[in-house]
Design a protein around this motif. Structure first.
Motif, short mmCIF file in Angstrom:
data_model
loop_
_atom_site.label_atom_id
_atom_site.label_comp_id
_atom_site.label_asym_id
_atom_site.label_seq_id
_atom_site.Cartn_x
_atom_site.Cartn_y
_atom_site.Cartn_z
N ARG A 128 -11.61 17.29 11.23
CA ARG A 128 -12.42 18.18 10.39
C ARG A 128 -13.92 17.90 10.47
O ARG A 128 -14.70 18.83 10.64
CB ARG A 128 -11.96 18.12 8.92
CG ARG A 128 -10.62 18.82 8.70
CD ARG A 128 -10.22 18.77 7.24
NE ARG A 128 -11.21 19.39 6.37
CZ ARG A 128 -11.37 20.69 6.21
NH1 ARG A 128 -10.60 21.55 6.86
NH2 ARG A 128 -12.29 21.16 5.40
N ASP A 129 -14.32 16.65 10.35
CA ASP A 129 -15.75 16.34 10.37
C ASP A 129 -16.38 16.73 11.70
O ASP A 129 -17.47 17.31 11.74
CB ASP A 129 -16.01 14.86 10.05
CG ASP A 129 -15.79 14.55 8.58
OD1 ASP A 129 -15.87 15.47 7.74
OD2 ASP A 129 -15.55 13.36 8.26
N TRP A 132 -16.58 20.56 11.81
CA TRP A 132 -17.70 21.05 11.00
C TRP A 132 -19.03 20.80 11.69
O TRP A 132 -19.94 21.64 11.64
CB TRP A 132 -17.69 20.42 9.61
CG TRP A 132 -16.83 21.15 8.62
CD1 TRP A 132 -15.73 20.67 7.98
CD2 TRP A 132 -17.00 22.49 8.13
NE1 TRP A 132 -15.21 21.63 7.14
CE2 TRP A 132 -15.97 22.75 7.22
CE3 TRP A 132 -17.93 23.49 8.40
CZ2 TRP A 132 -15.84 23.98 6.56
CZ3 TRP A 132 -17.81 24.71 7.74
CH2 TRP A 132 -16.77 24.94 6.83
N ALA A 133 -19.17 19.66 12.35
CA ALA A 133 -20.42 19.38 13.08
C ALA A 133 -20.64 20.41 14.17
O ALA A 133 -21.77 20.88 14.38
CB ALA A 133 -20.38 17.96 13.66
N ARG A 143 -21.24 24.27 6.07
CA ARG A 143 -20.25 23.48 5.34
C ARG A 143 -20.54 23.45 3.84
O ARG A 143 -19.67 23.14 3.03
CB ARG A 143 -20.16 22.06 5.89
CG ARG A 143 -18.94 21.34 5.34
CD ARG A 143 -18.67 20.02 6.00
NE ARG A 143 -17.35 19.53 5.60
CZ ARG A 143 -16.82 18.42 6.03
NH1 ARG A 143 -17.49 17.67 6.91
NH2 ARG A 143 -15.63 18.04 5.63
#
Length: 165
Positions: A128-129, A132-133, A143
């Motif tokens: 996920r991180d 999102w980046a 985000r």
């Protein structure tokens, strides 16, 4: 042309982070404008596509079984797939299209007037991180919709597949 798009993005992006946009302009005004534009141009032009890569997702309703169409921003993942985020303008509920994809992951997308079948896979928690980046390199601050919604936004990877017979 890229310079013009960059300038327009710089002006529009901050507006998309306002409460008025999230509560009124985004959910109430953009969908009917997108539908009208799609009808007039046979799906070849999307208002949102003037700023970001956009597609129309064609899902089968989880309960109704009826085909539903929704224009969405997408982010190319660099491997021929599209990433879509169920932000719902920072609303407290998940958008219906995300529930449709969970129930029926085989869908179609239309990009610049070209329709193709895809298979949707939810992005795993461990990715996920990084996902999102990737999305925020395209649209900084996106985000924040997740943060402001009070829920974990559903992220999906749309993988093109061979046409169904």
């Amino acid at each position: 042309m890229t310079r013009v798009v960059d300038v327009v993005r710089a002006v529009i992006a901050p507006l998309t982070r306002t409460r008025v946009f999230r509560r009124v302009i985004g959910p109430a005004l953009l969908p009917p404008i997108e539908r009208l534009l799609a009808r007039v141009t046979s799906g070849r032009v999307q208002l949102s596509a003037l700023l970001v890569p956009s597609l129309v997702l064609h899902t089968v309703g989880a309960k109704s079984g009826i085909v539903r169409d929704v224009p969405l921003m997408y982010t190319p993942d660099g491997h021929g797939r599209a990433i879509v985020a169920g932000t719902n303008f920072a609303g407290e509920k998940h958008p219906a299209w995300t529930t449709n994809l969970l129930a029926n992951p085989d869908a179609d997308i239309t990009v610049r007037g070209r329709r193709m079948p895809v298979h949707a896979t939810p992005i795993p928690e461990a990715e996920r991180d990084a996902t999102w980046a990737t999305i925020e390199r395209q649209w900084p601050g996106y985000r924040n919709y997740e943060r402001e919604s009070g829920r974990t936004v559903r992220l999906f990877r749309l993988q093109p597949v061979r046409p169904r017979d």
